[in-house]
Enzyme design. Structure first.
Site, PDB file in Angstrom:
ATOM      1  N   ALA A  85       0.858  -1.187   0.000  1.00  0.00           N
ATOM      2  CA  ALA A  85       0.000   0.000   0.000  1.00  0.00           C
ATOM      3  C   ALA A  85       0.887   1.228   0.000  1.00  0.00           C
ATOM      4  O   ALA A  85       2.053   1.168   0.378  1.00  0.00           O
ATOM      5  CB  ALA A  85      -0.882   0.013   1.255  1.00  0.00           C
ATOM      6  N   THR A 131      -6.462  -0.954   8.468  1.00  0.00           N
ATOM      7  CA  THR A 131      -5.953  -0.063   9.514  1.00  0.00           C
ATOM      8  C   THR A 131      -7.104   0.486  10.353  1.00  0.00           C
ATOM      9  O   THR A 131      -8.238   0.574   9.876  1.00  0.00           O
ATOM     10  CB  THR A 131      -5.186   1.116   8.863  1.00  0.00           C
ATOM     11  OG1 THR A 131      -5.035   2.158   9.814  1.00  0.00           O
ATOM     12  CG2 THR A 131      -5.935   1.701   7.663  1.00  0.00           C
ATOM     13  N   ASP A 132      -6.775   0.891  11.586  1.00  0.00           N
ATOM     14  CA  ASP A 132      -7.816   1.513  12.426  1.00  0.00           C
ATOM     15  C   ASP A 132      -8.268   2.858  11.862  1.00  0.00           C
ATOM     16  O   ASP A 132      -9.338   3.359  12.213  1.00  0.00           O
ATOM     17  CB  ASP A 132      -7.332   1.669  13.877  1.00  0.00           C
ATOM     18  CG  ASP A 132      -6.085   2.538  14.052  1.00  0.00           C
ATOM     19  OD1 ASP A 132      -5.540   3.030  13.047  1.00  0.00           O
ATOM     20  OD2 ASP A 132      -5.669   2.729  15.217  1.00  0.00           O
ATOM     21  N   GLU A 133      -7.451   3.438  10.957  1.00  0.00           N
ATOM     22  CA  GLU A 133      -7.797   4.763  10.434  1.00  0.00           C
ATOM     23  C   GLU A 133      -9.067   4.739   9.575  1.00  0.00           C
ATOM     24  O   GLU A 133      -9.651   5.784   9.301  1.00  0.00           O
ATOM     25  CB  GLU A 133      -6.622   5.339   9.637  1.00  0.00           C
ATOM     26  CG  GLU A 133      -5.382   5.465  10.496  1.00  0.00           C
ATOM     27  CD  GLU A 133      -4.289   6.347   9.909  1.00  0.00           C
ATOM     28  OE1 GLU A 133      -4.608   7.249   9.123  1.00  0.00           O
ATOM     29  OE2 GLU A 133      -3.124   6.124  10.264  1.00  0.00           O
ATOM     30  N   TYR A 155      -5.577   8.765   2.441  1.00  0.00           N
ATOM     31  CA  TYR A 155      -4.988   7.439   2.748  1.00  0.00           C
ATOM     32  C   TYR A 155      -6.045   6.528   3.357  1.00  0.00           C
ATOM     33  O   TYR A 155      -6.272   5.402   2.895  1.00  0.00           O
ATOM     34  CB  TYR A 155      -3.801   7.589   3.715  1.00  0.00           C
ATOM     35  CG  TYR A 155      -3.448   6.303   4.439  1.00  0.00           C
ATOM     36  CD1 TYR A 155      -2.891   5.224   3.758  1.00  0.00           C
ATOM     37  CD2 TYR A 155      -3.687   6.161   5.817  1.00  0.00           C
ATOM     38  CE1 TYR A 155      -2.581   4.031   4.421  1.00  0.00           C
ATOM     39  CE2 TYR A 155      -3.370   4.982   6.487  1.00  0.00           C
ATOM     40  CZ  TYR A 155      -2.824   3.914   5.780  1.00  0.00           C
ATOM     41  OH  TYR A 155      -2.533   2.740   6.446  1.00  0.00           O
ATOM     42  N   LYS A 159      -7.765   3.083   1.957  1.00  0.00           N
ATOM     43  CA  LYS A 159      -7.708   1.828   2.706  1.00  0.00           C
ATOM     44  C   LYS A 159      -9.117   1.307   2.998  1.00  0.00           C
ATOM     45  O   LYS A 159      -9.376   0.106   2.913  1.00  0.00           O
ATOM     46  CB  LYS A 159      -6.938   2.004   4.023  1.00  0.00           C
ATOM     47  CG  LYS A 159      -5.448   2.198   3.895  1.00  0.00           C
ATOM     48  CD  LYS A 159      -4.711   1.000   3.301  1.00  0.00           C
ATOM     49  CE  LYS A 159      -4.685  -0.206   4.214  1.00  0.00           C
ATOM     50  NZ  LYS A 159      -3.849  -1.294   3.646  1.00  0.00           N
ATOM     51  N   ARG A 219      -2.876   8.335  19.749  1.00  0.00           N
ATOM     52  CA  ARG A 219      -2.767   7.090  18.985  1.00  0.00           C
ATOM     53  C   ARG A 219      -2.510   5.934  19.947  1.00  0.00           C
ATOM     54  O   ARG A 219      -1.909   6.111  21.002  1.00  0.00           O
ATOM     55  CB  ARG A 219      -1.597   7.166  17.983  1.00  0.00           C
ATOM     56  CG  ARG A 219      -1.719   8.311  16.972  1.00  0.00           C
ATOM     57  CD  ARG A 219      -2.875   8.083  16.002  1.00  0.00           C
ATOM     58  NE  ARG A 219      -2.990   9.125  14.989  1.00  0.00           N
ATOM     59  CZ  ARG A 219      -3.861  10.142  15.053  1.00  0.00           C
ATOM     60  NH1 ARG A 219      -4.677  10.269  16.088  1.00  0.00           N
ATOM     61  NH2 ARG A 219      -3.931  11.015  14.064  1.00  0.00           N
ATOM     62  N   LYS A 279      -3.676  18.790   7.888  1.00  0.00           N
ATOM     63  CA  LYS A 279      -5.058  19.040   7.446  1.00  0.00           C
ATOM     64  C   LYS A 279      -5.954  17.853   7.810  1.00  0.00           C
ATOM     65  O   LYS A 279      -5.563  16.698   7.545  1.00  0.00           O
ATOM     66  CB  LYS A 279      -5.098  19.192   5.923  1.00  0.00           C
ATOM     67  CG  LYS A 279      -4.574  20.490   5.403  1.00  0.00           C
ATOM     68  CD  LYS A 279      -4.856  20.520   3.896  1.00  0.00           C
ATOM     69  CE  LYS A 279      -4.076  21.597   3.220  1.00  0.00           C
ATOM     70  NZ  LYS A 279      -4.197  21.503   1.750  1.00  0.00           N
TER      71      LYS A 279
HETATM   72  P1  NAD Z   1       5.354   0.587   4.128  1.00  0.00           P
HETATM   73  O1  NAD Z   1       5.061   1.878   3.432  1.00  0.00           O
HETATM   74  O2  NAD Z   1       6.555   0.475   5.002  1.00  0.00           O
HETATM   75  O3  NAD Z   1       5.494  -0.574   3.047  1.00  0.00           O
HETATM   76  C1  NAD Z   1       4.661  -0.682   1.930  1.00  0.00           C
HETATM   77  C2  NAD Z   1       5.324  -1.648   0.936  1.00  0.00           C
HETATM   78  O4  NAD Z   1       4.449  -1.811  -0.174  1.00  0.00           O
HETATM   79  C3  NAD Z   1       6.658  -1.137   0.401  1.00  0.00           C
HETATM   80  O5  NAD Z   1       7.616  -2.170   0.446  1.00  0.00           O
HETATM   81  C4  NAD Z   1       6.337  -0.758  -1.031  1.00  0.00           C
HETATM   82  O6  NAD Z   1       7.442  -0.879  -1.920  1.00  0.00           O
HETATM   83  C5  NAD Z   1       5.212  -1.727  -1.380  1.00  0.00           C
HETATM   84  N1  NAD Z   1       4.332  -1.248  -2.461  1.00  0.00           N
HETATM   85  C6  NAD Z   1       3.759  -0.017  -2.554  1.00  0.00           C
HETATM   86  N2  NAD Z   1       3.038   0.052  -3.690  1.00  0.00           N
HETATM   87  C7  NAD Z   1       3.144  -1.157  -4.295  1.00  0.00           C
HETATM   88  C8  NAD Z   1       2.603  -1.714  -5.489  1.00  0.00           C
HETATM   89  N3  NAD Z   1       1.811  -0.990  -6.299  1.00  0.00           N
HETATM   90  N4  NAD Z   1       2.892  -2.989  -5.806  1.00  0.00           N
HETATM   91  C9  NAD Z   1       3.713  -3.733  -4.989  1.00  0.00           C
HETATM   92  N5  NAD Z   1       4.257  -3.256  -3.860  1.00  0.00           N
HETATM   93  C10 NAD Z   1       3.978  -1.986  -3.529  1.00  0.00           C
HETATM   94  O7  NAD Z   1       4.030   0.219   4.894  1.00  0.00           O
HETATM   95  P2  NAD Z   1       3.832  -0.497   6.325  1.00  0.00           P
HETATM   96  O8  NAD Z   1       3.907   0.539   7.373  1.00  0.00           O
HETATM   97  O9  NAD Z   1       4.680  -1.690   6.384  1.00  0.00           O
HETATM   98  O10 NAD Z   1       2.304  -0.924   6.206  1.00  0.00           O
HETATM   99  C11 NAD Z   1       1.947  -2.176   5.617  1.00  0.00           C
HETATM  100  C12 NAD Z   1       0.440  -2.285   5.598  1.00  0.00           C
HETATM  101  O11 NAD Z   1      -0.074  -2.167   6.921  1.00  0.00           O
HETATM  102  C13 NAD Z   1      -0.247  -1.206   4.763  1.00  0.00           C
HETATM  103  O12 NAD Z   1      -1.298  -1.792   4.059  1.00  0.00           O
HETATM  104  C14 NAD Z   1      -0.760  -0.221   5.800  1.00  0.00           C
HETATM  105  O13 NAD Z   1      -1.917   0.431   5.347  1.00  0.00           O
HETATM  106  C15 NAD Z   1      -1.067  -1.145   6.964  1.00  0.00           C
HETATM  107  N6  NAD Z   1      -0.990  -0.495   8.282  1.00  0.00           N
HETATM  108  C16 NAD Z   1       0.177   0.095   8.696  1.00  0.00           C
HETATM  109  C17 NAD Z   1       0.229   0.668   9.974  1.00  0.00           C
HETATM  110  C18 NAD Z   1       1.490   1.299  10.493  1.00  0.00           C
HETATM  111  O14 NAD Z   1       1.487   1.805  11.607  1.00  0.00           O
HETATM  112  N7  NAD Z   1       2.602   1.284   9.754  1.00  0.00           N
HETATM  113  C19 NAD Z   1      -0.892   0.655  10.777  1.00  0.00           C
HETATM  114  C20 NAD Z   1      -2.054   0.058  10.323  1.00  0.00           C
HETATM  115  C21 NAD Z   1      -2.079  -0.529   9.081  1.00  0.00           C
END
Ligand code: NAD
Length: 331
Positions: A85, A131-133, A155, A159, A219, A279
């Protein structure tokens, strides 16, 4: 029999931790993992160094929106854990195009491929990491999974769209979709644009940290070990068509978090610069985790104070990991 798991976004922060866990000594042992990752600015091959030589590991550089590639991969896998994502709220405020493309269209492309390739022998479990968001903002109390989705940032809206599309493939087609909605993760290998690693790396370099608005946004913090623990419970024992909240149980305002980070990095409030609020900034997130606790036995194990101290120590000791990223992203 070995289970073939396709992990999308497995070079990112949480996805790579899941892959390292699956293929590590505490992993289930009977899995082979393919990471599909586009390696955007947030994807980092170095996050997978620890598993690169594992016989059960394969890396494919590619886009989840590429239907032909995704189809080829899913023909050979039993399960998907979908992390890929665009994940940074501030970037979605500057421009939402990539968020809609990857988070919405990419998820639908994966779901279509899963549907095409599922069979009686291979029911194709699809764990969608949400995500909780997606719930919006809540002043008091906590959201159960049944609460309506009221996302505010582009975002969160992207999601929420992918979360609902994923669930629709269960209701319409009977696909084994399981959704997790987790709170804010923290830990090592976190890209230094997000608040905890941004503040740590700035403070370690003697720079100021930007605190949004009055610093009162709250958070719930979840260590990546506990998030991965929850994902594994859902992947192995969750029910099709169900949503599971995953939280850490440590609610902090950004001001409280900043105070802890200042202390851990040996800095004081002179290092803090109050900046205009984001924002549409959501005031508070809070998930009710009764369902995953009662149904799957989930309990967060990582104490926040220890987890944060370990995280700060990791950034202190791993400058070679984050310095090139802060330079490239001009953070
Ligand atoms: P991140 O941004 O660190 O990693 C995202 C990964 O997805 C990257 O490796 C990127 O290269 C890859 N990616 C992006 N677009 C792509 C595409 N079109 N095709 C293939 N790969 C692609 O994100 P994260 O923090 O590890 O989050 C992972 C998931 O967990 C996400 O879906 C996010 O919404 C969800 N999430 C994250 C959090 C948090 O606190 N980080 C909280 C709740 C949910």
């Amino acid at each position: 029999m070995t289970t073939g798991i396709l992990v999308t976004g497995g070079a990112g922060f949480i996805g790579s931790h899941h892959v390292r866990t699956l293929l590590g000594p505490a992993g289930p042992g009977d899995v082979a993992v393919t990471v599909l990752d586009k390696l955007t600015y947030a994807g980092n091959p170095a996050n997978l160094d620890g598993v690169r030589d594992h016989p059960g590991f394969t890396f494919v550089k590619g886009d989840i929106c590429d239907a032909a590639l995704v189809g080829e991969l899913l023909a050979e896998h039993d399960q998907i854990v979908h992390f890929a994502a665009e994940s940074h709220v501030d970037r979605s405020i500057l421009g939402a195009g990539d968020f809609v493309r990857t988070n919405v269209l990419g998820t639908q492309t994966l779901l279509d491929a899963a549907l095409r390739h599922r069979s009686r022998r291979r029911p194709m479990t699809f764990v969608h990491i949400s995500t909780d968001e997606v719930y919006g903002s809540i002043d008091s109390g906590s959201w159960p999974e049944t609460d309506p989705l009221r996302p505010n940032s582009p975002y969160a809206a992207a999601k929420a769209s992918s979360d609902l599309i994923a669930l629709s493939y269960h209701r319409t087609h009977g696909l084994d979709v399981r959704v997790t909605r987790c709170s804010n993760n923290y830990g090592h290998h976190h890209f230094p644009e997000k608040v905890i690693p941004l503040f740590i790396t700035n403070l370690l370099d003697g720079r100021k940290v930007p605190l949004y608005g009055d610093g009162g946004n709250v958070r719930d913090w979840l260590h990546i070990d506990d998030h991965v623990q929850g994902i594994e419970l859902v992947r192995t024992r969750g029910r099709a068509g169900e949503v599971y909240n995953i939280g850490g149980g440590t609610e902090l305002s950004n001001k409280e978090l900043t105070a802890l980070l200042l202390e851990a990095c040996g800095a004081d409030w002179d290092s803090v610069e109050y900046v205009a609020d984001r924002k549409g900034h959501d005031r508070r997130y809070s998930v009710n985790c009764t369902k995953i606790r009662a149904e799957l036995g989930y309990a967060p194990r990582r104490d926040f104070a220890t987890g944060l101290a370990e995280t700060v120590a990791w950034y202190r000791e791993n400058r070679s990991w984050w310095e090139p990223l802060t330079e490239r992203a001009a953070l």
